[in-house]
Design a protein around this motif. Structure first.
Motif, PDB file in Angstrom:
ATOM      1  N   GLU A 108       0.721  -0.771   0.040  1.00  0.00           N
ATOM      2  CA  GLU A 108      -0.075  -0.017   0.425  1.00  0.00           C
ATOM      3  C   GLU A 108       1.122   1.264  -0.132  1.00  0.00           C
ATOM      4  OE1 GLU A 108      -3.158  -0.432   2.675  1.00  0.00           O
ATOM      5  OE2 GLU A 108      -3.276  -1.845   2.811  1.00  0.00           O
ATOM      6  N   LEU A 109       2.268   1.041   0.116  1.00  0.00           N
ATOM      7  CA  LEU A 109       3.118   1.878  -0.016  1.00  0.00           C
ATOM      8  C   LEU A 109       3.620   2.236  -1.152  1.00  0.00           C
ATOM      9  CD1 LEU A 109       3.717   2.148   4.345  1.00  0.00           C
ATOM     10  CD2 LEU A 109       2.263   3.967   2.667  1.00  0.00           C
ATOM     11  N   ALA A 110       4.454   2.939  -1.601  1.00  0.00           N
ATOM     12  CA  ALA A 110       5.990   3.250  -1.953  1.00  0.00           C
ATOM     13  C   ALA A 110       6.820   2.119  -1.360  1.00  0.00           C
ATOM     14  CB  ALA A 110       6.245   5.235  -2.798  1.00  0.00           C
ATOM     15  N   GLU A 111       7.186   1.232  -2.064  1.00  0.00           N
ATOM     16  CA  GLU A 111       9.230   1.374  -2.012  1.00  0.00           C
ATOM     17  C   GLU A 111      10.132   2.680  -1.438  1.00  0.00           C
ATOM     18  OE1 GLU A 111       8.366  -3.093  -3.410  1.00  0.00           O
ATOM     19  OE2 GLU A 111       8.598  -1.484  -5.085  1.00  0.00           O
ATOM     20  N   ALA A 112      10.045   2.218  -0.656  1.00  0.00           N
ATOM     21  CA  ALA A 112      11.091   2.898   0.821  1.00  0.00           C
ATOM     22  C   ALA A 112      11.965   3.444   1.286  1.00  0.00           C
ATOM     23  CB  ALA A 112       9.964   4.260   0.453  1.00  0.00           C
TER      24      ALA A 112
END
Length: 168
Positions: free
Chosen positions: A115-119
């Motif tokens: 659900e989130l950008a890979e970061a």
């Protein structure tokens, strides 16, 4: 762990952490279950910090055996599958990557939507607040500081043409 004179590493798919003791060179199970932990390190108070793929979180094991969850979400969304972690000695901040490898299948965690950008994230050593540092990397994986802590090196395993990114 320099004080305990042992090395900890993860056997991710077997949900196990192992420990090698310098004293006699033997290897033994250290923690099971481990939340399919991947990256492990120690803070400057000697507490172990681990990235758990299965539970999508970064945890700290306290001296009394309890577990403190340091990060498990950002902006109300679950982390992907934290992967590697380092600690700065000057401010106690904790830096970690979240590429999602442990959420891509059930072998090293649990398959689930990212659900989130890979970061890359930073946990403030004083307040515990979580900050997104960058989501430029395709698959931010291993990370380390330069010897003087002025640069953060991040291995981007999703980018074969340029696999190391440096942030000042």
């Amino acid at each position: 762990n320099g004080v305990g004179r042992y090395l900890v590493w993860s056997d991710i798919p077997n949900d196990l952490q192992l420990r090698w003791l310098e004293e006699d060179g033997h290897v033994s199970p250290f923690r099971r279950p481990s939340g399919n932990s991947n990256g492990n390190t120690f803070d400057f108070q000697g507490r172990q910090i681990s990235c758990e793929h299965l539970n999508r979180r970064v945890v700290r094991y306290e001296p009394d055996g309890s577990v403190t969850v340091l990060a498990d979400s950002f902006g109300g969304k679950p982390l992907n599958a934290p992967n590697d972690v380092v600690v700065r000695p000057d401010d106690g901040s904790i830096w970690f990557t979240d590429p999602g490898y442990g959420s891509m299948g059930d072998y090293e965690g649990r398959k689930g939507e990212l659900e989130l950008a890979e970061a890359v994230y930073r946990i403030d050593g004083t307040t515990g607040s979580l900050t997104l540092l960058t989501d430029e990397a395709i698959k931010p994986n291993g990370l380390c500081f330069s010897p003087d802590y002025s640069k953060l090196y991040v291995a981007d395993t999703g980018r074969p043409d340029r696999d190391i990114k440096v942030w000042d």
